[in-house]
Design an enzyme around this catalytic site. Structure first.
Site, PDB file in Angstrom:
ATOM      1  N   CYS A  40      14.002  58.968 -12.811  1.00 25.56           N
ATOM      2  CA  CYS A  40      14.207  58.339 -14.110  1.00 25.56           C
ATOM      3  C   CYS A  40      12.902  58.063 -14.870  1.00 25.56           C
ATOM      4  CB  CYS A  40      15.060  57.095 -13.908  1.00 25.56           C
ATOM      5  SG  CYS A  40      16.042  56.729 -15.349  1.00 25.56           S
TER       6      CYS A  40
ATOM      7  N   HIS B  34      19.716  58.058 -10.165  1.00 23.32           N
ATOM      8  CA  HIS B  34      19.022  57.347  -9.087  1.00 23.32           C
ATOM      9  C   HIS B  34      19.552  57.738  -7.702  1.00 23.32           C
ATOM     10  CE1 HIS B  34      16.610  54.180 -11.220  1.00 23.32           C
ATOM     11  NE2 HIS B  34      17.351  54.643 -12.210  1.00 23.32           N
TER      12      HIS B  34
ATOM     13  N   GLY C  95      12.414  52.558 -13.715  1.00 15.62           N
ATOM     14  CA  GLY C  95      11.867  51.349 -14.315  1.00 15.62           C
ATOM     15  C   GLY C  95      11.699  51.575 -15.793  1.00 15.62           C
ATOM     16  N   GLU C  96      10.620  51.098 -16.335  1.00 19.55           N
ATOM     17  CA  GLU C  96      10.354  51.246 -17.757  1.00 19.55           C
ATOM     18  C   GLU C  96       9.098  52.106 -17.902  1.00 19.55           C
ATOM     19  OE1 GLU C  96      12.834  50.191 -19.709  1.00 19.55           O
ATOM     20  OE2 GLU C  96      11.668  51.316 -21.159  1.00 19.55           O
ATOM     21  N   SER C  97       9.308  53.331 -18.358  1.00 20.70           N
ATOM     22  CA  SER C  97       8.204  54.291 -18.325  1.00 20.70           C
ATOM     23  C   SER C  97       7.005  53.864 -19.167  1.00 20.70           C
ATOM     24  CB  SER C  97       8.698  55.668 -18.755  1.00 20.70           C
ATOM     25  OG  SER C  97       9.388  55.580 -19.981  1.00 20.70           O
TER      26      SER C  97
ATOM     27  N   ARG D 105      14.661  59.834 -24.123  1.00 22.75           N
ATOM     28  CA  ARG D 105      14.818  58.559 -23.417  1.00 22.75           C
ATOM     29  C   ARG D 105      16.097  57.847 -23.847  1.00 22.75           C
ATOM     30  NH1 ARG D 105      10.075  54.886 -24.415  1.00 22.75           N
ATOM     31  NH2 ARG D 105      11.040  53.706 -22.747  1.00 22.75           N
TER      32      ARG D 105
ATOM     33  N   ILE E  79      21.065  54.941 -14.973  1.00 26.83           N
ATOM     34  CA  ILE E  79      20.740  53.620 -15.506  1.00 26.83           C
ATOM     35  C   ILE E  79      19.810  53.795 -16.706  1.00 26.83           C
ATOM     36  CG2 ILE E  79      19.726  51.356 -15.014  1.00 26.83           C
ATOM     37  CD1 ILE E  79      20.314  51.901 -12.038  1.00 26.83           C
ATOM     38  N   ARG E  80      20.354  53.560 -17.866  1.00 29.06           N
ATOM     39  CA  ARG E  80      19.577  53.794 -19.093  1.00 29.06           C
ATOM     40  C   ARG E  80      18.785  55.090 -18.978  1.00 29.06           C
ATOM     41  NH1 ARG E  80      15.836  49.448 -20.712  1.00 29.06           N
ATOM     42  NH2 ARG E  80      15.917  50.651 -22.625  1.00 29.06           N
TER      43      ARG E  80
ATOM     44  N   GLU F  23      18.304  57.266  -4.918  1.00 25.21           N
ATOM     45  CA  GLU F  23      17.974  56.262  -3.894  1.00 25.21           C
ATOM     46  C   GLU F  23      19.005  55.138  -3.835  1.00 25.21           C
ATOM     47  OE1 GLU F  23      16.897  56.231  -6.870  1.00 25.21           O
ATOM     48  OE2 GLU F  23      16.102  54.295  -7.495  1.00 25.21           O
TER      49      GLU F  23
END
Ligand code: GLN
Length: 180
Positions: A79, A176, A47-49, A113, A140-141, A178
């Protein structure tokens, strides 16, 4: 096995599906009371840390989770989850908020990041993970791990840099697992 999935932001649904597919029981951690259910594994999703860090603090989840992580609870971090655990962020000029009340900072690695570019920096490749070849890896990013302490075990690499690590009770991925 009972897995508590942090569900304040990001790819927590995918994380739950993954663990349920492995036969685990999952529940979502959204507020402090959820922690009373007890868990065998804490899963920190992508997600967005920075958003996750802020929500962890605002929802009163940060301190109790940090205590459990420090107490040896097994952690599976993906991530953004890895970023929140990293001891150091190598992000010159960025506004990454690493205030200690929202950044676990326990895993002895340094991360950068969004190291592969922004939205277009997402890709899938295959590599060896923990001795298993041809393992699908979706980035992913993703952050890059730029330094690891000697006591950290490297489980996978991409372009020579570590992309998954194991240290004490923590297993953490820049990609990822998962999703594949
Ligand atoms: N770019 C995100 C961050 O810096 C991490 C992306 C992800 O979790 N897939 O927090």
């Amino acid at each position: 096995m009972k897995v508590g999935v942090l569900a304040v932001q990001g790819a927590f649904a995918e994380m739950e599906t993954y663990w349920r597919g492995k036969g685990a029981e999952t529940f979502e951690i959204r507020q402090r009371a959820d922690l009373e259910r007890g868990m065998d594994v804490l899963a920190l999703p992508g997600g967005e840390s920075t958003v996750q860090g802020k929500l962890l603090k605002d929802l009163g989840l940060f301190a109790p989770l940090k205590e459990r992580i420090g107490g040896g609870l097994p952690v599976f971090a993906v991530c953004a989850g890895l970023i929140l655990l990293a001891e150091k962020i190598d992000d010159p000029g960025s506004r990454t908020d690493t205030r200690p009340e929202r950044w676990f900072g326990v895993l002895p690695v340094t991360v950068r990041r969004n190291a592969y570019g922004r939205q277009l920096g997402s890709f899938t490749t295959r590599g060896t993970f923990d001795g298993q070849p041809d393992f699908p890896m979706t980035f992913i990013r993703a952050p890059a791990i730029t330094e690891v302490a000697p006591q950290v075990e490297v489980l996978s690499t991409f372009d020579g840099a570590p992309t998954a690590v194991r240290w004490c009770n923590v297993t953490a991925f820049t990609w990822h697992p998962e999703l594949n």
